[in-house]
Every structure is written in structure tokens, then in C-alpha cells.
Design an enzyme around this catalytic site. Structure first.
Site, PDB file in Angstrom:
ATOM      1  N   LYS A  61       0.825  -1.051   0.074  1.00 13.04           N
ATOM      2  CA  LYS A  61       0.047   0.030  -0.045  1.00 13.04           C
ATOM      3  C   LYS A  61       0.821   1.407  -0.212  1.00 13.04           C
ATOM      4  O   LYS A  61       0.821   2.001  -0.746  1.00 13.04           O
ATOM      5  CB  LYS A  61      -0.918  -0.004   1.169  1.00 13.04           C
ATOM      6  CG  LYS A  61      -1.868  -1.010   1.403  1.00 13.04           C
ATOM      7  CD  LYS A  61      -2.993  -1.096   2.588  1.00 13.04           C
ATOM      8  CE  LYS A  61      -2.151  -1.204   3.908  1.00 13.04           C
ATOM      9  NZ  LYS A  61      -1.745  -2.393   4.413  1.00 13.04           N
ATOM     10  N   ARG A  95      11.472  -7.369   6.125  1.00 15.55           N
ATOM     11  CA  ARG A  95      11.927  -5.737   6.115  1.00 15.55           C
ATOM     12  C   ARG A  95      12.685  -5.321   6.928  1.00 15.55           C
ATOM     13  O   ARG A  95      12.748  -5.545   8.139  1.00 15.55           O
ATOM     14  CB  ARG A  95      10.466  -5.069   6.204  1.00 15.55           C
ATOM     15  CG  ARG A  95       9.479  -4.952   4.955  1.00 15.55           C
ATOM     16  CD  ARG A  95       8.404  -4.058   5.076  1.00 15.55           C
ATOM     17  NE  ARG A  95       7.664  -4.089   6.040  1.00 15.55           N
ATOM     18  CZ  ARG A  95       6.331  -3.682   6.040  1.00 15.55           C
ATOM     19  NH1 ARG A  95       5.741  -3.424   4.975  1.00 15.55           N
ATOM     20  NH2 ARG A  95       5.345  -3.920   7.283  1.00 15.55           N
TER      21      ARG A  95
END
Ligand code: ADP
Length: 246
Positions: A38, A153
């Protein structure tokens, strides 16, 4: 994959303006499980449309980093992967939407996440009679792909570059390629917390997506492949919907 919808059900009141001089403007509400991309897509759309990218996760993290009263109130909630109370979220988003840079729209990333936030937003936009169209965009990716993406991440706190230890590792393990700063992991990016965020999303945010399916122009795209192709899928769907509506 975008769904057909009845024009009477739309909140958006005018078609996207398409002129050579001005890019189309509008509001995009981005949905997708954590890690679906997103934020990445929001940045791309924000650049192309010249409207701000508003990430509620980023706004909250800035408050936490600066230890504001809001930041102090939400830090533990966020670290546990739980949702911040609706009242705090609405107050924070209201303050951000009141800034003049949102007059031609914005890319909302991470909001609304509950039915209460969704109905508040729609009511606010309806009352203000906004002149831009609204697109709800859902990005799909399987949970296994997402888990690998999120737990891999790593961020550079200095230049904000994001790496992924599986797909896009830094040249020197644990350090930023650009400025050699030690990389860090978001406290809520561990496997146990991510699974909890998935569960919360299924329970609270899935009904929000259904809410928008019938109230705004609704787009679903696959979240795999290069960043540019996902952006292209979103823009193609926006174009098709704008033509239908014009
Ligand atoms: P992700 O989409 O990867 O879950 P975000 O950066 O959007 O991450 O959000 C991080 C955290 O911030 C959430 O887990 C939650 O605690 C809080 N948060 C962000 N947006 C909202 C919202 N609209 N309502 C409640 N909490 C939120």
C-alpha cells in the site's frame, strides 16, 4: 478485476478531470493486508497525481518518535500490533485532512480500517461535497508471500530506505547501502505480531472493504510483480471507471 457498481451508490460526485495541463485528481483509499504494498503504491500515485500521500501508520510513528501525547498513548498498542482507538484516529486524520494540500484529493494509506472510521470518512466527504472522485483500491497477495515480505523488511532510520533480507538485501548485512547506518526492523514486523495483524485485518478491515465496494468506485488488483506494473493495473482500472462515469 474491478467490480461493477451502480452509479447511484457512489459517493464520488464528479468524474476525474482529464486535461493535458492538469493531471486527474481524486482520493484513493488503499486496502490490503500488511505488506501488500500500500505504501509503495501510495507514493507512486501521489507523485503522479500531485496529491499528498497520507499514511496513518507513518503519522503515528512520527508521533511516537517525537513522544507527543498521541505518540505516548499509542506506542504500546502499535507494538502489540493492535488497532489505535477510533476516536484518536479520527482526530488525527481530521487534522491532516484540514490542511489545504488535500483540496484536490489525497492517497489515504491505512485509513479507514474499521467500520466506524469508514462511516465517519464518508459522512465527512459527503458533508463537504467534495468535488473529486473516490476510488477504493484493494491490493491482493497471499498470506505466505506477505509474511515473507514483512518479516524480511529492514529500514534505514537515516535515509528511510527499505530493504528486504530475502528479496532485496543490502550489500553489507545489517547496514544501509547508502549511508552505512545500522538497519532496524519495525517492532511490529515480527512473525507473531504480523499474524495478529492479519487476524485483526480479517475481523475488522474486511467488512470495511465490503462497505466501500458498494459506496465508491471499487478496484481490485493483484499485488505481485514489479511495482510499476501494479501501479499500471491501478491506473488502467481508474481510467476504465472514469470513462464509465463520464
Ligand atoms: P500495516 O499496513 O503494515 O499494518 P501501518 O503502518 O499502516 O502498517 O500501521 C501500523 C500500525 O499503526 C497498525 O498496526 C495500528 O496499530 C496503527 N494504525 C495505523 N492506521 C490505523 C487505523 N486506521 N486505525 C487504527 N490503528 C491504525
Amino acid at each position: 478485476m474491478e467490480s461493477p457498481m451502480h452509479p447511484a451508490q457512489m459517493v464520488s460526485v464528479r468524474p476525474v478531470r482529464k486535461t493535458a495541463a492538469k493531471p486527474p485528481v481524486g482520493m484513493v483509499l488503499l486496502f490490503g493486508l500488511p505488506g501488500a504494498g500500500k505504501g509503495t503504491q501510495a507514493k507512486e500515485l501521489s507523485k503522479m497525481w500531485g496529491v499528498p500521500h497520507i499514511s496513518t501508520g507513518d503519522l503515528l510513528r512520527i508521533n511516537v518518535a517525537h513522544m507527543t501525547p498521541l505518540g505516548r498513548a499509542v506506542k504500546n498498542i502499535m507494538d502489540r500490533g493492535e488497532l489505535v482507538p477510533d476516536s484518536l484516529m479520527k482526530e488525527m486524520v481530521e487534522a491532516r485532512l484540514q490542511k489545504s494540500d488535500t483540496a484536490r484529493g489525497c492517497i489515504l494509506d491505512g485509513f479507514p480500517r474499521t467500520l466506524d472510521q469508514a462511516s465517519w470518512l464518508i459522512e465527512r466527504l459527503t458533508t463537504l461535497r467534495v468535488s473529486f472522485p473516490i476510488f477504493a483500491v484493494r491490493i491482493h497477495l497471499s498470506r505466505n508471500q506477505l509474511l515473507r515480505r514483512i518479516t524480511g523488511r529492514r529500514h534505514c532510520s537515516l535515509c528511510q530506505t527499505t530493504f528486504n533480507i530475502y528479496e532485496n538485501p543490502p550489500k553489507r548485512e545489517g547496514f544501509c547501502d547508502l549511508d552505512n547506518t545500522a538497519l532496524s526492523q519495525r517492532p511490529d514486523d515480527t512473525e507473531a505480531i504480523v499474524k495478529k495483524r492479519f487476524e485483526l485485518d480479517a475481523a475488522l478491515t474486511a467488512p470495511v472493504i465490503e462497505y466501500f465496494r458498494t459506496r465508491t468506485q471499487f478496484i481490485e488488483v493483484a499485488g505481485d510483480g514489479p511495482v510499476g506494473s501494479i501501479t499500471a493495473r491501478i491506473l488502467a482500472a481508474v481510467d476504465r471507471l472514469s470513462l464509465v462515469q463520464a
